[in-house]
Motif scaffolding. Structure first.
Motif, short mmCIF file in Angstrom:
data_model
loop_
_atom_site.label_atom_id
_atom_site.label_comp_id
_atom_site.label_asym_id
_atom_site.label_seq_id
_atom_site.Cartn_x
_atom_site.Cartn_y
_atom_site.Cartn_z
N ALA A 93 0.84 -1.21 0.00
CA ALA A 93 0.00 0.00 0.00
C ALA A 93 0.87 1.26 0.00
CB ALA A 93 -0.94 -0.01 1.20
N GLU A 94 1.87 1.29 0.86
CA GLU A 94 2.76 2.45 0.92
C GLU A 94 3.53 2.63 -0.39
OE1 GLU A 94 6.64 4.14 3.37
OE2 GLU A 94 5.61 2.34 4.10
N ALA A 95 4.04 1.53 -0.93
CA ALA A 95 4.77 1.60 -2.20
C ALA A 95 3.85 2.08 -3.32
CB ALA A 95 5.37 0.24 -2.54
N GLY A 96 2.61 1.60 -3.32
CA GLY A 96 1.64 2.03 -4.32
C GLY A 96 1.38 3.52 -4.26
N GLU A 97 1.23 4.05 -3.04
CA GLU A 97 1.02 5.49 -2.87
C GLU A 97 2.21 6.28 -3.40
OE1 GLU A 97 -1.42 7.43 -2.16
OE2 GLU A 97 -2.82 5.83 -1.69
N GLU A 98 3.42 5.80 -3.12
CA GLU A 98 4.62 6.49 -3.59
C GLU A 98 4.71 6.48 -5.11
OE1 GLU A 98 8.09 5.03 -1.55
OE2 GLU A 98 7.17 5.37 0.41
N VAL A 99 4.41 5.35 -5.72
CA VAL A 99 4.43 5.26 -7.19
C VAL A 99 3.39 6.21 -7.77
CG1 VAL A 99 3.93 3.75 -9.16
CG2 VAL A 99 5.36 2.91 -7.28
N LEU A 100 2.19 6.22 -7.22
CA LEU A 100 1.14 7.11 -7.71
C LEU A 100 1.52 8.58 -7.55
CD1 LEU A 100 -2.09 5.29 -6.52
CD2 LEU A 100 -1.22 5.50 -8.85
N ALA A 101 2.17 8.93 -6.44
CA ALA A 101 2.59 10.32 -6.23
C ALA A 101 3.59 10.76 -7.30
CB ALA A 101 3.19 10.48 -4.83
N VAL A 102 4.52 9.89 -7.63
CA VAL A 102 5.50 10.22 -8.68
C VAL A 102 4.79 10.38 -10.02
CG1 VAL A 102 7.45 9.30 -10.00
CG2 VAL A 102 7.47 9.17 -7.51
N LEU A 103 3.89 9.46 -10.34
CA LEU A 103 3.16 9.55 -11.60
C LEU A 103 2.32 10.82 -11.68
CD1 LEU A 103 2.04 5.86 -12.11
CD2 LEU A 103 3.71 7.14 -13.46
N ARG A 104 1.62 11.14 -10.60
CA ARG A 104 0.80 12.36 -10.58
C ARG A 104 1.67 13.59 -10.84
NH1 ARG A 104 -1.37 10.17 -5.50
NH2 ARG A 104 -3.17 8.93 -6.08
N ARG A 105 2.84 13.63 -10.18
CA ARG A 105 3.75 14.76 -10.34
C ARG A 105 4.19 14.90 -11.80
NH1 ARG A 105 6.93 13.38 -6.33
NH2 ARG A 105 8.64 12.59 -7.62
N HIS A 106 4.53 13.81 -12.45
CA HIS A 106 4.99 13.87 -13.83
C HIS A 106 3.86 14.19 -14.80
CE1 HIS A 106 9.23 12.92 -13.41
NE2 HIS A 106 8.87 12.11 -12.42
N TYR A 107 2.68 13.65 -14.57
CA TYR A 107 1.53 14.01 -15.41
C TYR A 107 1.23 15.50 -15.28
CZ TYR A 107 0.06 9.48 -17.22
OH TYR A 107 -0.03 8.31 -17.92
N ALA A 108 1.25 16.02 -14.06
CA ALA A 108 0.98 17.44 -13.82
C ALA A 108 2.03 18.30 -14.51
CB ALA A 108 0.93 17.73 -12.33
N ARG A 109 3.26 17.88 -14.46
CA ARG A 109 4.35 18.63 -15.10
C ARG A 109 4.09 18.85 -16.58
NH1 ARG A 109 10.04 15.80 -15.91
NH2 ARG A 109 10.88 17.21 -17.44
N PHE A 110 3.47 17.87 -17.21
CA PHE A 110 3.18 17.98 -18.64
C PHE A 110 1.73 18.37 -18.93
CE2 PHE A 110 6.93 15.24 -18.48
CZ PHE A 110 7.76 15.94 -19.35
N GLY A 111 1.02 18.80 -17.87
CA GLY A 111 -0.35 19.26 -18.06
C GLY A 111 -1.33 18.18 -18.45
N GLN A 112 -1.05 16.95 -18.06
CA GLN A 112 -1.91 15.82 -18.41
C GLN A 112 -2.62 15.28 -17.17
OE1 GLN A 112 -2.17 14.72 -21.69
NE2 GLN A 112 -0.96 16.53 -22.10
N VAL A 113 -3.69 14.57 -17.42
CA VAL A 113 -4.43 13.93 -16.33
C VAL A 113 -4.03 12.45 -16.31
CG1 VAL A 113 -6.73 13.29 -15.49
CG2 VAL A 113 -6.36 15.51 -16.60
N PRO A 114 -3.58 11.94 -15.15
CA PRO A 114 -3.16 10.54 -15.09
C PRO A 114 -4.35 9.59 -15.25
CG PRO A 114 -2.98 11.58 -12.93
CD PRO A 114 -3.40 12.63 -13.89
N PRO A 115 -4.08 8.32 -15.58
CA PRO A 115 -5.15 7.33 -15.68
C PRO A 115 -5.98 7.30 -14.39
CG PRO A 115 -3.08 6.40 -16.42
CD PRO A 115 -2.77 7.75 -15.81
#
Length: 119
Positions: A93-115
């Motif tokens: 669960a903790e690892a999943g949250e960390e992976v999602l946080a990184v993905l959200r950050r990168h999607y936001a950086r490019f102005g995209q909405v993550p899956p």
């Protein structure tokens, strides 16, 4: 977020596989997933898949099912569960949250909405 679990998504995989079979054919969808037609029929009839089969269904769903408009949140959970399944259950669960946080950050950086909307 609870730890991603492939078994929890089996119902969604079943619905997506049934819809794909209705559009095409049992053999075609089974080949796309990487399983036998009788094995897919058993799963569609409510049978519990073996772990290896469940992994194939999850990979198919994450890669192809979501692209066809099936639940994007379930596709994200399937992909995460596959990525994290080698970790001990208590750390997923903790690892999943960390992976999602990184993905959200990168999607936001490019102005995209993550899956799944990124929520």
């Amino acid at each position: 977020m609870p730890a991603p679990d492939l078994r929890a998504s089996a119902g969604e995989f079943r619905r997506a596989a049934a819809a794909a079979v209705a559009e095409r054919s049992l053999r075609g969808v089974a080949a796309e997933i990487g399983m036998s037609a009788p094995g897919l029929q058993h799963f569609l009839d409510g049978g519990a898949p073996f772990r290896r089969t469940l992994r194939k269904l999850a990979a198919w769903y994450a890669l192809r099912g979501a692209a066809r408009g099936y639940a994007p949140e379930a596709a994200l959970n399937a992909a995460l569960a596959l990525l994290l399944e080698g970790l001990p259950e208590e750390g997923r669960a903790e690892a999943g949250e960390e992976v999602l946080a990184v993905l959200r950050r990168h999607y936001a950086r490019f102005g995209q909405v993550p899956p799944g909307g990124g929520g």
